[in-house]
Write a protein that holds these residues in place. Sequence first.
Motif, PDB file in Angstrom:
ATOM      1  N   LEU A 256       7.019   3.461   2.522  1.00  0.00           N
ATOM      2  CA  LEU A 256       5.565   3.455   2.688  1.00  0.00           C
ATOM      3  C   LEU A 256       5.065   2.060   3.055  1.00  0.00           C
ATOM      4  N   ASP A 257       5.693   1.029   2.431  1.00  0.00           N
ATOM      5  CA  ASP A 257       5.216  -0.334   2.647  1.00  0.00           C
ATOM      6  C   ASP A 257       5.503  -0.845   4.049  1.00  0.00           C
ATOM      7  N   ILE A 258       6.603  -0.375   4.669  1.00  0.00           N
ATOM      8  CA  ILE A 258       6.914  -0.867   6.015  1.00  0.00           C
ATOM      9  C   ILE A 258       6.222  -0.039   7.088  1.00  0.00           C
ATOM     10  N   ALA A 259       5.521   1.015   6.684  1.00  0.00           N
ATOM     11  CA  ALA A 259       4.803   1.825   7.659  1.00  0.00           C
ATOM     12  C   ALA A 259       3.692   1.000   8.291  1.00  0.00           C
ATOM     13  N   GLY A 260       3.469   1.204   9.577  1.00  0.00           N
ATOM     14  CA  GLY A 260       2.442   0.459  10.295  1.00  0.00           C
ATOM     15  C   GLY A 260       1.044   1.010  10.117  1.00  0.00           C
ATOM     16  N   VAL A 261       0.890   2.017   9.275  1.00  0.00           N
ATOM     17  CA  VAL A 261      -0.422   2.611   9.015  1.00  0.00           C
ATOM     18  C   VAL A 261      -0.702   2.562   7.515  1.00  0.00           C
ATOM     19  N   ILE A 262      -1.942   2.814   7.161  1.00  0.00           N
ATOM     20  CA  ILE A 262      -2.328   2.855   5.749  1.00  0.00           C
ATOM     21  C   ILE A 262      -1.950   4.223   5.195  1.00  0.00           C
ATOM     22  N   ILE A 263      -1.273   4.250   4.050  1.00  0.00           N
ATOM     23  CA  ILE A 263      -0.955   5.494   3.358  1.00  0.00           C
ATOM     24  C   ILE A 263      -1.774   5.509   2.069  1.00  0.00           C
ATOM     25  N   LEU A 264      -2.575   6.560   1.908  1.00  0.00           N
ATOM     26  CA  LEU A 264      -3.501   6.638   0.781  1.00  0.00           C
ATOM     27  C   LEU A 264      -3.442   8.025   0.166  1.00  0.00           C
ATOM     28  N   ALA A 265      -3.421   8.085  -1.173  1.00  0.00           N
ATOM     29  CA  ALA A 265      -3.467   9.363  -1.882  1.00  0.00           C
ATOM     30  C   ALA A 265      -4.609   9.321  -2.892  1.00  0.00           C
ATOM     31  N   LEU A 266      -5.387  10.405  -2.952  1.00  0.00           N
ATOM     32  CA  LEU A 266      -6.513  10.519  -3.875  1.00  0.00           C
ATOM     33  C   LEU A 266      -6.343  11.752  -4.751  1.00  0.00           C
ATOM     34  N   ASP A 267      -6.878  11.682  -5.974  1.00  0.00           N
ATOM     35  CA  ASP A 267      -6.883  12.869  -6.825  1.00  0.00           C
ATOM     36  C   ASP A 267      -8.153  13.678  -6.535  1.00  0.00           C
ATOM     37  N   PRO A 268      -8.352  14.839  -7.175  1.00  0.00           N
ATOM     38  CA  PRO A 268      -9.539  15.662  -6.861  1.00  0.00           C
ATOM     39  C   PRO A 268     -10.864  14.934  -7.086  1.00  0.00           C
ATOM     40  N   GLU A 269     -10.888  13.942  -7.979  1.00  0.00           N
ATOM     41  CA  GLU A 269     -12.128  13.197  -8.234  1.00  0.00           C
ATOM     42  C   GLU A 269     -12.301  12.032  -7.262  1.00  0.00           C
ATOM     43  N   GLY A 270     -11.360  11.868  -6.337  1.00  0.00           N
ATOM     44  CA  GLY A 270     -11.476  10.792  -5.354  1.00  0.00           C
ATOM     45  C   GLY A 270     -10.950   9.462  -5.839  1.00  0.00           C
ATOM     46  N   ARG A 271     -10.176   9.469  -6.935  1.00  0.00           N
ATOM     47  CA  ARG A 271      -9.585   8.223  -7.427  1.00  0.00           C
ATOM     48  C   ARG A 271      -8.256   7.946  -6.718  1.00  0.00           C
ATOM     49  N   VAL A 272      -7.960   6.678  -6.498  1.00  0.00           N
ATOM     50  CA  VAL A 272      -6.748   6.278  -5.778  1.00  0.00           C
ATOM     51  C   VAL A 272      -5.535   6.454  -6.694  1.00  0.00           C
ATOM     52  N   THR A 273      -4.562   7.227  -6.235  1.00  0.00           N
ATOM     53  CA  THR A 273      -3.314   7.400  -6.979  1.00  0.00           C
ATOM     54  C   THR A 273      -2.136   6.736  -6.289  1.00  0.00           C
ATOM     55  N   LEU A 274      -2.284   6.396  -5.010  1.00  0.00           N
ATOM     56  CA  LEU A 274      -1.195   5.735  -4.273  1.00  0.00           C
ATOM     57  C   LEU A 274      -1.786   5.029  -3.066  1.00  0.00           C
ATOM     58  N   ILE A 275      -1.272   3.855  -2.794  1.00  0.00           N
ATOM     59  CA  ILE A 275      -1.639   3.150  -1.564  1.00  0.00           C
ATOM     60  C   ILE A 275      -0.487   2.210  -1.220  1.00  0.00           C
ATOM     61  N   ASN A 276      -0.196   2.053   0.048  1.00  0.00           N
ATOM     62  CA  ASN A 276       0.935   1.202   0.439  1.00  0.00           C
ATOM     63  C   ASN A 276       0.474  -0.225   0.709  1.00  0.00           C
ATOM     64  N   ARG A 277       1.439  -1.073   1.089  1.00  0.00           N
ATOM     65  CA  ARG A 277       1.134  -2.491   1.273  1.00  0.00           C
ATOM     66  C   ARG A 277       0.143  -2.715   2.413  1.00  0.00           C
ATOM     67  N   LYS A 278       0.216  -1.884   3.448  1.00  0.00           N
ATOM     68  CA  LYS A 278      -0.734  -2.015   4.560  1.00  0.00           C
ATOM     69  C   LYS A 278      -2.156  -1.822   4.060  1.00  0.00           C
ATOM     70  N   GLY A 279      -2.327  -0.852   3.144  1.00  0.00           N
ATOM     71  CA  GLY A 279      -3.644  -0.624   2.559  1.00  0.00           C
ATOM     72  C   GLY A 279      -4.091  -1.799   1.707  1.00  0.00           C
ATOM     73  N   GLU A 280      -3.162  -2.386   0.935  1.00  0.00           N
ATOM     74  CA  GLU A 280      -3.494  -3.559   0.127  1.00  0.00           C
ATOM     75  C   GLU A 280      -3.966  -4.704   1.026  1.00  0.00           C
ATOM     76  N   GLU A 281      -3.258  -4.900   2.154  1.00  0.00           N
ATOM     77  CA  GLU A 281      -3.626  -5.978   3.077  1.00  0.00           C
ATOM     78  C   GLU A 281      -4.999  -5.719   3.678  1.00  0.00           C
ATOM     79  N   LEU A 282      -5.285  -4.478   4.021  1.00  0.00           N
ATOM     80  CA  LEU A 282      -6.589  -4.153   4.599  1.00  0.00           C
ATOM     81  C   LEU A 282      -7.704  -4.444   3.607  1.00  0.00           C
ATOM     82  N   LEU A 283      -7.526  -4.017   2.352  1.00  0.00           N
ATOM     83  CA  LEU A 283      -8.571  -4.193   1.338  1.00  0.00           C
ATOM     84  C   LEU A 283      -8.605  -5.617   0.791  1.00  0.00           C
ATOM     85  N   GLY A 284      -7.503  -6.363   0.964  1.00  0.00           N
ATOM     86  CA  GLY A 284      -7.467  -7.728   0.450  1.00  0.00           C
ATOM     87  C   GLY A 284      -7.397  -7.786  -1.057  1.00  0.00           C
ATOM     88  N   LEU A 285      -6.784  -6.751  -1.674  1.00  0.00           N
ATOM     89  CA  LEU A 285      -6.692  -6.662  -3.124  1.00  0.00           C
ATOM     90  C   LEU A 285      -5.276  -6.290  -3.529  1.00  0.00           C
TER      91      LEU A 285
END
Length: 582
Positions: A256-285
């Motif tokens: 997931l971390d070497i993928a060139g796209v953001i990988i994001l998983a949400l639960d039914p309430e819209g809470r983040v359950t998974l995000i890869n390194r690309k997503g971390e870099e985008l959000l800066g967190l």
Amino acid sequence: MIAGAAATRLYSYLLFHVFAEVFSVIIAGSIFALAWNTRRFQKSDLLIFIGIAFLFTGFVDLVHTLSYHGMNILPDDPDIPTQLWTAARSLEAAALLAAPLMLRKKGREWTIFAGFAGVTAVLLLSIAAGIFPACYIAGEGLTPFKIAMEYLICFALVLAGVHFWLNRDAFDPTVLSFLLAAIAATTISELSFTLYVGVFDGFNMLGHLLKIVAFALIYVAIIETGLQRPYDLIFRDLARTEALVRKERDTAQNYLDIAGVIILALDPEGRVTLINRKGEELLGLPLSEILRKEWFYTFVPKADQKEVLSAYHDALNGKSGFETHENGVISADGTVRDIRWANAILKDAEGRPIGLLSSGSDVTEENLSKEALRQANQKIALLGSITRHDILNHLTALSGYLEMAKIKPRDETFLEKAGAMARAIETDIRFSAEYQRMGSSPPAWQNPVPLIRSCAAEQGAGEIVQVEIAPVLIYADPMLRKVFCNLIANALDHGEGVSRIVFAAEEKDGGLVIACEDDGIGIPPGEKEIIFSSGYGKNHGYGLFLIREILAITGILIRETGEAGKGARFEIFVPEGKHKKE
């Protein structure tokens, strides 16, 4: 503990005997309690088999204790406790010998329980009925049967140790070591019971002390080690399974971390359950500050929240239309990036939605390029229309002047005016060709500092042009260099003795302001806007007009704010999202 047990012998052998036997009974019960209450989490029946075996062994040991010579609780026959001892040790040895066979079996705890209950019942009934062979005769000592059984039990214990060793790969090394040590102590204990004559003599005492050692080792192997290190309980497969799962999880996360796209998983309430390194870099967190956060209210711009959240809930309820979606995402520094999502609803085994899995591509630059090219095409089309109109007007005037020159050949005024029209047409055509280059390539991130310095050197103004701009990138048309070149040329041509041109930058009103300031005569108040009109000035009006058009492609503005008589000041305003630190 052993020293304390031995000391009780000085007071009373019966007290010593009760201490040794009750200790083993408690350990046996503890092993059963642990095994029985963790049977659902075990991969095989090995531990439950040992636990049930020790439960019934401990029960026989308890009866043995109550019937011991001098206790006066059960009939005082010294043969009965010896028979019970032989029965208990036979049961224990047989169980340890058969235990490794349970490594590949699962779910037979009630069958095992019934089997041991039946065998124990038969042993106790045979002793009570007098069928069990005599093991001890008062005044004579141990019977040949008792001695033979002790050797047979020792042989069975040795085989059990070998059996455990052959299956050592299935056990935690520490647990296996203590089990083998317990088997060894039990074996030596049984050998000592082949030597005593009286039930209170030294070999009998040594045998019970070794039994304490054996059960203490079993306690360390199964109870203490098992509770302190539950993942290594008895057999190492549990730890191996956990390690394998951890390795597979880490491998999946690496993918997931070497993928060139953001990988994001949400639960039914819209809470983040998974995000890869690309997503971390985008959000800066870091990951810890993203997981479990409400995605839509934390990372989606407020203007888009209602629409995106509504579409998400519709998708969870089975409505289509959310398979692909595009919306802005806010990073930690407040920057908004355009993300194009490909969404898939996650469902459980019953088909109920349990969340969302999305892959997102950052299309901010793509959208900026599309918008910039759209604006450039509009401007080029408009300029083409204007230029054609101007050229036609100039051609009409040129034709008129040439006709008048024919009528009045001696009057050179008409020829001069005709030449001026021809030059005007040439200027229109040249500018048209240059303007057409604008927007021909997509915008890009550019550092203005080297562009300004190269323009200054090209025009021989390197000594008077000062650049006071920190490293920064601007998203602009590739013709951005021409903007700075024209500003320097404009100051040199119209400033009348300019000796200093300064480029500086500061953040202001949510954007970046790049100022070009000189010490020339400045711009009169009434001309601050019209200088950007096409064709204004002495053959240089197209320059400022072109500057504004180039910058406008990516939404950058320019205006003149200087004070007449003190110098010109051109301010280039780069809006948020169109500049960033290098």
